[in-house]
Design an enzyme around this catalytic site. Structure first.
Site, PDB file in Angstrom:
ATOM      1  N   LYS A  69       0.807  -1.198   0.000  1.00 54.06           N
ATOM      2  CA  LYS A  69       0.000   0.000   0.000  1.00 54.06           C
ATOM      3  C   LYS A  69       0.849   1.261   0.000  1.00 54.06           C
ATOM      4  O   LYS A  69       0.379   2.343  -0.351  1.00 54.06           O
ATOM      5  CB  LYS A  69      -0.888   0.018   1.260  1.00 54.06           C
ATOM      6  N   GLU A 134       7.560   2.118  -6.032  1.00 53.99           N
ATOM      7  CA  GLU A 134       7.651   1.562  -4.682  1.00 53.99           C
ATOM      8  C   GLU A 134       7.853   2.714  -3.713  1.00 53.99           C
ATOM      9  O   GLU A 134       8.259   3.808  -4.112  1.00 53.99           O
ATOM     10  CB  GLU A 134       8.827   0.560  -4.712  1.00 53.99           C
ATOM     11  N   ASP A 135       7.541   2.507  -2.440  1.00 56.58           N
ATOM     12  CA  ASP A 135       7.646   3.612  -1.497  1.00 56.58           C
ATOM     13  C   ASP A 135       9.034   3.816  -0.931  1.00 56.58           C
ATOM     14  O   ASP A 135       9.623   4.892  -1.033  1.00 56.58           O
ATOM     15  CB  ASP A 135       6.631   3.438  -0.345  1.00 56.58           C
ATOM     16  N   ILE A 137      12.983   1.839   0.168  1.00 63.45           N
ATOM     17  CA  ILE A 137      13.873   0.680   0.162  1.00 63.45           C
ATOM     18  C   ILE A 137      14.729   0.749   1.412  1.00 63.45           C
ATOM     19  O   ILE A 137      15.352   1.783   1.689  1.00 63.45           O
ATOM     20  CB  ILE A 137      14.754   0.666  -1.097  1.00 63.45           C
ATOM     21  N   ASP A 138      14.733  -0.349   2.172  1.00 63.32           N
ATOM     22  CA  ASP A 138      15.558  -0.393   3.376  1.00 63.32           C
ATOM     23  C   ASP A 138      16.661  -1.432   3.153  1.00 63.32           C
ATOM     24  O   ASP A 138      17.742  -1.110   2.682  1.00 63.32           O
ATOM     25  CB  ASP A 138      14.661  -0.720   4.579  1.00 63.32           C
ATOM     26  N   GLY A 140      16.411  -3.792   0.967  1.00 64.76           N
ATOM     27  CA  GLY A 140      16.373  -4.127  -0.451  1.00 64.76           C
ATOM     28  C   GLY A 140      15.727  -5.481  -0.728  1.00 64.76           C
ATOM     29  O   GLY A 140      15.544  -5.870  -1.876  1.00 64.76           O
ATOM     30  N   LYS A 141      15.343  -6.202   0.349  1.00 66.40           N
ATOM     31  CA  LYS A 141      14.775  -7.550   0.154  1.00 66.40           C
ATOM     32  C   LYS A 141      13.465  -7.515  -0.618  1.00 66.40           C
ATOM     33  O   LYS A 141      13.210  -8.351  -1.480  1.00 66.40           O
ATOM     34  CB  LYS A 141      14.523  -8.197   1.520  1.00 66.40           C
ATOM     35  N   THR A 142      12.620  -6.547  -0.304  1.00 70.36           N
ATOM     36  CA  THR A 142      11.319  -6.464  -0.974  1.00 70.36           C
ATOM     37  C   THR A 142      11.509  -6.245  -2.464  1.00 70.36           C
ATOM     38  O   THR A 142      10.888  -6.910  -3.298  1.00 70.36           O
ATOM     39  CB  THR A 142      10.474  -5.312  -0.365  1.00 70.36           C
ATOM     40  N   LYS A 189      16.076   5.697   9.979  1.00 77.16           N
ATOM     41  CA  LYS A 189      15.069   5.900  11.027  1.00 77.16           C
ATOM     42  C   LYS A 189      13.761   5.397  10.479  1.00 77.16           C
ATOM     43  O   LYS A 189      13.564   5.410   9.265  1.00 77.16           O
ATOM     44  CB  LYS A 189      14.891   7.392  11.306  1.00 77.16           C
ATOM     45  N   PHE A 190      12.852   4.995  11.345  1.00 77.01           N
ATOM     46  CA  PHE A 190      11.545   4.565  10.860  1.00 77.01           C
ATOM     47  C   PHE A 190      10.687   5.793  10.643  1.00 77.01           C
ATOM     48  O   PHE A 190      10.430   6.560  11.559  1.00 77.01           O
ATOM     49  CB  PHE A 190      10.882   3.595  11.844  1.00 77.01           C
ATOM     50  N   VAL A 191      10.270   5.991   9.399  1.00 74.68           N
ATOM     51  CA  VAL A 191       9.489   7.181   9.062  1.00 74.68           C
ATOM     52  C   VAL A 191       8.079   6.776   8.628  1.00 74.68           C
ATOM     53  O   VAL A 191       7.866   5.672   8.126  1.00 74.68           O
ATOM     54  CB  VAL A 191      10.176   8.015   7.945  1.00 74.68           C
ATOM     55  N   ARG A 203      -0.884   6.495   7.393  1.00 72.91           N
ATOM     56  CA  ARG A 203      -0.960   6.692   5.941  1.00 72.91           C
ATOM     57  C   ARG A 203      -1.734   7.976   5.652  1.00 72.91           C
ATOM     58  O   ARG A 203      -1.579   8.588   4.610  1.00 72.91           O
ATOM     59  CB  ARG A 203      -1.683   5.511   5.273  1.00 72.91           C
TER      60      ARG A 203
HETATM   61  P1  IMP Z   1      13.055  -3.732   2.662  1.00 74.59           P
HETATM   62  O1  IMP Z   1      12.556  -5.034   2.115  1.00 74.59           O
HETATM   63  O2  IMP Z   1      13.857  -3.931   3.932  1.00 74.59           O
HETATM   64  O3  IMP Z   1      13.823  -2.919   1.653  1.00 74.59           O
HETATM   65  O4  IMP Z   1      11.798  -2.893   3.151  1.00 74.59           O
HETATM   66  C1  IMP Z   1      10.959  -2.248   2.237  1.00 74.59           C
HETATM   67  C2  IMP Z   1       9.526  -2.247   2.717  1.00 74.59           C
HETATM   68  O5  IMP Z   1       9.468  -2.157   4.137  1.00 74.59           O
HETATM   69  C3  IMP Z   1       8.828  -1.002   2.212  1.00 74.59           C
HETATM   70  O6  IMP Z   1       8.116  -1.288   1.032  1.00 74.59           O
HETATM   71  C4  IMP Z   1       7.918  -0.625   3.370  1.00 74.59           C
HETATM   72  O7  IMP Z   1       6.685  -1.283   3.265  1.00 74.59           O
HETATM   73  C5  IMP Z   1       8.626  -1.140   4.599  1.00 74.59           C
HETATM   74  N1  IMP Z   1       9.466  -0.095   5.251  1.00 74.59           N
HETATM   75  C6  IMP Z   1      10.810  -0.055   5.337  1.00 74.59           C
HETATM   76  N2  IMP Z   1      11.229   1.030   6.036  1.00 74.59           N
HETATM   77  C7  IMP Z   1      10.116   1.695   6.383  1.00 74.59           C
HETATM   78  C8  IMP Z   1       9.881   2.937   7.118  1.00 74.59           C
HETATM   79  O8  IMP Z   1      10.795   3.647   7.575  1.00 74.59           O
HETATM   80  N3  IMP Z   1       8.582   3.291   7.263  1.00 74.59           N
HETATM   81  C9  IMP Z   1       7.533   2.565   6.779  1.00 74.59           C
HETATM   82  N4  IMP Z   1       7.714   1.418   6.091  1.00 74.59           N
HETATM   83  C10 IMP Z   1       8.984   0.977   5.894  1.00 74.59           C
END
Ligand code: IMP
Length: 221
Positions: A69, A134-135, A137-138, A140-142, A189-191, A203
């Site tokens: 979402k 996409e929103d 990337i942390d 990068g797994k997703t 940081k978690f945003v 949201r």
């Molecule tokens: P990744 O797989 O670790 O790169 O995480 C990516 C997914 O995790 C994003 O599509 C978000 O849904 C969620 N995510 C990662 N960091 C945040 C954050 O700081 N706030 C909200 N959602 C996040």
């Protein structure tokens, strides 16, 4: 920090803005610490991203794939800017839209397991040029999982013209290299806000904000 001169970098030292300087929904007033990226700045940057995308992908039919979402706000705003460019220039490209829903987070932590929990039939992507929206990337797994999934449908080109709005500085450098358009790079940081959630909350907040400990506790799963 990665070398990301091609995006807006928010440094570790960035303090953000006092909540009282902006309009924040009352129901979140105690749940946020600071406004990190005001809505206006997100929109201005998105307008420019639309131009970059048109430059790179113009001339080909684009399938814009929204990763739900979290990607929905950026997707809607980005498409509005692309539509405006299409209306106002001599060169325009047709664009269709598709949606996929992925989930990997619980509270502010990745579960390590990326679930596809809904979306369109992705066979419509076969032979097309796909723009992933996409929103954030942390790790990068997703994104890696999504790219592997898309590969099965043989798109003509997945311009990993993935256009995440936000990319955390923790992302693997190899991934950064294959992502052509990044809106912002933010510290680890978690945003929340602008469709980014914490267990589905926030949201409905325009600005990107840092969540407070009170907020984390209140909306904990
Ligand atoms: P990744 O797989 O670790 O790169 O995480 C990516 C997914 O995790 C994003 O599509 C978000 O849904 C969620 N995510 C990662 N960091 C945040 C954050 O700081 N706030 C909200 N959602 C996040």
């Amino acid at each position: 920090m990665a070398t990301s001169s091609s995006c807006v970098v928010i440094s570790d030292e960035e303090q953000g803005y006092d909540l009282d300087l902006f309009c924040i929904p009352k129901h979140y007033a105690a749940d946020l610490e600071r406004v990190y990226i005001p809505h206006g700045l997100i929109l201005d940057r998105t307008e420019r991203l639309a131009r970059e995308i048109m430059k790179e992908m113009g001339g080909h039919h684009i399938v814009a794939l929204c990763v739900l979402k979290g990607g929905y706000k950026f997707f809607a705003d980005l498409l509005d800017y692309i539509k405006a460019l299409n209306r106002n220039s001599d060169r325009s490209i047709p664009m269709t839209v598709d949606f996929i829903r992925l989930k990997s987070y619980c509270n502010d932590q990745s579960t390590g397991e990326i679930k596809v929990i809904g979306g369109d039939d992705l066979s419509t992507l076969t032979g097309k040029n796909v723009l992933i929206v996409e929103d954030i990337i942390d790790t990068g797994k997703t994104m890696k999982t999504l790219l592997q999934l898309l590969k099965q449908y043989n798109p003509k080109m997945v311009k990993v013209f993935n256009a995440p709005v936000f990319m955390k500085e923790t992302h693997p450098f190899s991934l950064f290299l294959c992502v052509s358009v990044v809106g912002f790079e933010v510290p680890d940081k978690f945003v929340v806000g602008y469709a980014l959630d914490y267990n589905e909350y926030f949201r409905d907040l325009n600005h990107i904000c840092v969540i407070s400990e009170t907020g984390k506790e209140k909306y904990k799963a």
